[in-house]
Design an enzyme around this catalytic site. Structure first.
Site, PDB file in Angstrom:
ATOM      1  N   CYS A   1      40.134  45.613  31.850  1.00 47.66           N
ATOM      2  CA  CYS A   1      39.022  44.709  32.198  1.00 47.66           C
ATOM      3  C   CYS A   1      39.082  44.304  33.670  1.00 47.66           C
ATOM      4  O   CYS A   1      40.053  43.684  34.126  1.00 47.66           O
ATOM      5  CB  CYS A   1      39.074  43.476  31.292  1.00 47.66           C
ATOM      6  N   GLY A   2      38.034  44.620  34.422  1.00 51.27           N
ATOM      7  CA  GLY A   2      37.991  44.289  35.854  1.00 51.27           C
ATOM      8  C   GLY A   2      38.015  42.799  36.119  1.00 51.27           C
ATOM      9  O   GLY A   2      38.667  42.335  37.062  1.00 51.27           O
ATOM     10  N   HIS A   3      37.316  42.024  35.303  1.00 54.99           N
ATOM     11  CA  HIS A   3      37.285  40.573  35.498  1.00 54.99           C
ATOM     12  C   HIS A   3      38.663  39.959  35.224  1.00 54.99           C
ATOM     13  O   HIS A   3      39.046  38.967  35.852  1.00 54.99           O
ATOM     14  CB  HIS A   3      36.233  39.932  34.595  1.00 54.99           C
ATOM     15  N   CYS A   4      39.401  40.563  34.277  1.00 57.05           N
ATOM     16  CA  CYS A   4      40.761  40.091  33.984  1.00 57.05           C
ATOM     17  C   CYS A   4      41.682  40.352  35.179  1.00 57.05           C
ATOM     18  O   CYS A   4      42.522  39.514  35.530  1.00 57.05           O
ATOM     19  CB  CYS A   4      41.311  40.789  32.745  1.00 57.05           C
TER      20      CYS A   4
END
Length: 505
Positions: A54-57
């Protein structure tokens, strides 16, 4: 053999480095076996449910780590759970997207984290959670409390004034996630502050330093005072403040400039105007070098600064000031006055109206939004997309299939499946990620329902049926199944999760 030995030593060294990094982390990684015990042993825990892909993670990780280190000395624990390894644990807490952040006060008291994903914001938010809704203050603790956060509130109330105390406590319980609340019944402290009980003083680390509320204690009045007084006279729009400005419920005036010096100069010049319209229009500068592309969202050029625009945040209407005019107190004063008295029409960005609708999905543009989406006789499911959005491209064939089912059904005149390029057309909705899918039910256009499920044809049909006026039920065409190996037909948890992920703006 030497080569193999060197490789082995290298792997051991790498493992040691990773192990050391994990040991140094102040974020505790938990699994199903130890999660419950850890939550029971610690009175306040912030948990991040994440996926490694996950990029946001990944963007959150350093901020989360920094907050964990700061909060360690206050005995506030930050933990994380890898949902690709702990699927059952994540599902048990209703995790549908990543990252999901939840606050635990024991195993039974769980609330969502609703703050910003920056270290300072996480720290401030969790410190508020660790304190009682109202902290009781005295001569020894008052001065430190005044500077405990960027904005704090202190009520000076007589102990016998039950009504004022009850009202203030109710406000504090409601807004404890946003502000620190303190109170004292020491008459000498009130006198030293120059107020007569009951009174409320909002202390802030900007502008005039404090604001005083001396009216009758009523929840709505205190909430309104706090919202206005806690907003900088001329603030700054950025990742940490944008959502607050958008949810303020009043228009936002943007001052675009490329250098800190120019932003300060223009902000100072327009400060009398910000004072005049305080509580009615928020004023804020914005870094045109970092966020100049946002000027395009306000129908301003993205290559000519400084510039000025007003956004009506509730209706998402844009009012750009001509870039050919100089920004002065006089010119902007006239523009803001004309805006506030309704003399200026909003600017509407729109692609050309399609001459014909090709395909089953109805294409909406800015100039046809009201006509199509707000048609009170039809249930309208609309996708807000961006041409560059990968998730939107993946959805496209399924969305076409969905639309075709309604076009070829008895509901063809009652249900519309539509889409709009939200980067090229102004829409009344504030869109925060792509794709965003909403249903505008017939007869209730003021209450759209946002879709948050997996993006399958079957689930979208169910959503329209359950939330639309006509309860339209169409049947998805089933293809004949060909027996294949189980591993080839199963969807991994990460793939299923990606069905609900958005590309953020």
């Amino acid at each position: 053999m030497r080569s193999a030995r060197n490789i082995a030593l290298g792997l051991l060294a790498a493992a040691a480095v990773v192990s050391a990094a994990d040991a140094a982390s102040d974020v505790v990684q938990l699994k199903k076996d130890d999660f419950d015990a850890f939550i029971k042993e610690n009175s306040l825990v912030l948990a991040e449910f994440f996926a490694p892909w996950c990029g946001h993670c990944k963007a959150l990780a350093p901020e989360y780590e920094e907050a964990a280190t700061t909060l360690k000395e206050k005995d506030i624990k930050l933990v994380k759970v890898d949902c690709t390894e702990e699927q059952d644990l994540c599902q048990s807490y209703g995790v549908e997207g990543y990252p999901t952040l939840k606050i635990f006060r024991g195993p039974e008291n769980i609330t969502p984290y609703s703050g910003q994903r920056k270290a300072a914001a996480i720290t401030s938010y969790m410190i508020k959670q660790s304190l009682p809704a109202v902290s009781t203050l005295n001569a020894e603790t008052l001065e430190d409390f005044k500077t405990a956060d960027k904005v704090v509130l202190v009520a000076y109330v007589d102990a016998s004034d039950k009504s004022s105390n009850d009202v203030y406590t109710a406000v504090a319980e409601k807004y404890r996630d946003n502000y620190l609340f303190g109170a004292t019944n020491d008459a000498a402290l009130a006198e030293a502050e120059g107020v007569t009980p009951p009174a409320l003083v909002l202390y802030k680390q900007f502008d005039e330093g404090k604001a005083v509320f001396s009216e009758k204690f009523e929840e709505e009045a205190i909430a309104s005072f706090t919202k206005t007084a806690s907003t900088p006279l001329v603030g700054e729009v950025g990742p940490e403040t944008y959502s607050d400005y958008m949810s303020a419920g009043i228009p936002l005036a943007y001052i675009f400039a490329e250098t800190p010096e120019e932003r300060k100069e223009l902000g100072d010049a327009l400060k009398p105007l910000a004072e005049q319209y305080r509580g009615k229009i928020n004023f804020a500068t914005i870094d045109a070098k970092s966020f100049g592309a946002h000027a395009g969202n306000l129908n301003l050029p993205t290559d000519k600064f400084p510039s000025f625009a007003i956004q009506e945040t509730v209706k998402n209407q844009k009012f750009p000031f001509s870039v050919d005019e100089e920004i002065t107190l006089e010119t902007i004063g006239k523009f803001v006055e004309d805006f506030s008295t309704g003399k200026i029409e909003p600017s509407l960005k729109s692609e050309p109206i399609p001459e014909t609708q090709e395909g089953p999905v109805t294409v909406v543009v800015g100039k046809t939004y009201e006509e199509i989406v707000l048609d009170d006789s039809k249930d309208v499911l609309i996708e807000f997309y961006a041409p560059w959005c990968g998730h939107c491209k993946a959805l496209a064939p399924k969305y076409d299939e969905l639309a075709a089912l309604y076009v070829n059904s008895e509901f063809k005149d009652k249900v519309v499946i539509a889409k709009v390029d939200a980067t090229a057309n102004d829409v009344p909705d504030e869109i925060k990620g792509f794709p965003t899918i909403k249903l505008y039910p017939a007869g209730d256009k003021s209450s759209p329902v946002t879709y948050s499920g997996s993006r399958t044809v079957e689930d979208l049909i169910t959503f329209v049926k359950e939330n639309g006026k006509y309860k339209a039920d169409v049947e998805e065409k089933k293809e004949e199944e060909t027996p294949v190996a189980t591993s080839a037909t199963e969807t991994t948890s990460s793939e299923a999760a990606k069905e609900t992920e958005h590309d953020e703006l």
